[in-house]
Enzyme design. Structure first.
Site, short mmCIF file in Angstrom:
data_model
loop_
_atom_site.label_atom_id
_atom_site.label_comp_id
_atom_site.label_asym_id
_atom_site.label_seq_id
_atom_site.Cartn_x
_atom_site.Cartn_y
_atom_site.Cartn_z
CD GLN A 162 -18.22 -89.37 48.60
OE1 GLN A 162 -19.11 -88.81 48.03
NE2 GLN A 162 -18.18 -89.44 49.97
CG ASP B 234 -20.01 -81.82 47.99
OD1 ASP B 234 -20.78 -82.28 48.71
OD2 ASP B 234 -19.08 -82.81 47.39
CE LYS C 297 -22.86 -88.32 48.98
NZ LYS C 297 -21.43 -87.76 48.74
N1 GUN Z 1 -16.70 -87.53 52.14
C1 GUN Z 1 -17.46 -87.30 53.23
N2 GUN Z 1 -18.51 -86.65 53.18
C2 GUN Z 1 -18.64 -86.09 52.02
C3 GUN Z 1 -19.38 -84.86 51.37
O1 GUN Z 1 -20.18 -84.52 52.00
N3 GUN Z 1 -19.19 -84.94 49.89
C4 GUN Z 1 -18.10 -85.30 49.47
N4 GUN Z 1 -17.91 -85.05 48.25
N5 GUN Z 1 -17.15 -86.27 49.87
C5 GUN Z 1 -17.62 -86.55 51.21
#
Ligand code: GUN
Length: 289
Positions: A96, A119, A52
């Site tokens: 995350q 998110d 990311k």
């Molecule tokens: N863990 C797995 N997928 C995601 C996501 O799209 N966002 C976040 N913050 N954690 C994740």
């Protein structure tokens, strides 16, 4: 059978975002800024967050990675979130998942300022999404919608089966595909671990979105000819012949199912890269809020 190339589409979207950033800079403004909180040292999470942050650089965004120790207290983590909520230089941020067991995930997600919740996990955004109001859409389901759109796949009136009811993928994509609009207007069935005779649903599906996390779960005999397959699974399976020590597997037994499918997403290179592209799109949207 047509492969849905998420890598290619995600690069296209990143290129579009990069052009938007150039316009922002030309206006004399600062670029969008995404921050990510990572708690602990989970290998997969480190990889995703690293990806990311790298993607931010690619499109010209600023980024901040906050690595916090696995033992951090709930209170200290909430304080970090408050700091980001109040930092005018940060347009959006993510925490995350998964978080360590001692952390109350619900309270964490509720603490994120909904206007910075790129998110789309805050109940305010999730509720708006369900009500067809403008909001942040969680990145993975948003990526699936974008793939369907760009491949001009008609979802209206189709029998769509979503496998898995997670808050991150299964539940939101089932809502999005049943909403009015295009993509949408699907007759959605959400199946999960307690579903009886799951095959009876998948065999009748025109579209299957699998977000289960069980490698090779969906076999050729469970689907009908012409089915459209969206594979959201990304499970690390031990493989000593690989330099990393593992390979990434989807939920779908790709080699057998592809013979019957009209469209199929590969793993890797399908939905995965789209998640990051859509997170960037949400951050760009956030900057303009
Ligand atoms: N863990 C797995 N997928 C995601 C996501 O799209 N966002 C976040 N913050 N954690 C994740």
């Amino acid at each position: 059978m047509k492969i849905i190339d998420g890598k290619m589409i995600s690069n296209l979207i990143k290129e579009e975002i990069k052009q938007e950033v150039e316009k922002i800079i030309k206006k004399g403004e600062r670029p969008p800024h995404l921050a990510a909180i990572l708690v602990g040292n989970d290998g997969a999470s480190l990889t995703y967050v690293g990806s990311k942050v790298r993607s931010c650089k690619q499109v010209g965004f600023d980024s901040t990675l906050l690595k916090l120790p696995a033992e951090i207290s709930q209170k200290d983590l909430l304080n970090k979130i408050h700091e980001l909520n109040n930092d005018d230089k940060i347009d959006g941020f993510i925490v995350q998942l998964p978080l360590p067991n001692h952390i109350d995930e619900e309270e964490v997600l509720m603490t994120v300022n909904p206007n910075k919740d790129v998110d789309g996990f805050h109940p305010s955004n999730f509720g708006k999404m369900a009500l067809n109001m403008e909001s942040f859409i969680p990145a993975t389901p948003y990526g699936i919608i974008e793939l369907l759109k760009r491949y001009e796949i008609n979802t209206s009136g189709k029998n769509t089966v979503v496998i898995g009811r997670s808050n991150i993928v299964g539940r939101p994509i089932s809502i999005l595909l049943s909403r009015k609009g295009n993509p949408g207007d699907s007759t959605v069935t959400l199946v999960h671990s307690r579903t009886k005779n799951l095959e009876s649903f998948t065999k009748n599906a025109d579209i299957i979105v699998s977000a289960l996390g069980v490698p090779d779960f969906l076999k050729s005999e469970m689907v009908k000819k012409g089915v459209i397959i969206i594979d959201v699974g990304i499970t690390r399976v031990k493989d000593d012949s690989n330099s990393k020590g593992y390979v990434i597997k989807g939920d779908v037994d790709f080699e057998s199912v592809k013979e019957k499918a009209s469209f199929i997403t590969p793993v890797p290179g399908g939905v995965g890269p789209m998640t990051i592209a859509m997170l960037l799109k949400n951050t760009l949207f956030s900057k303009n809020l």
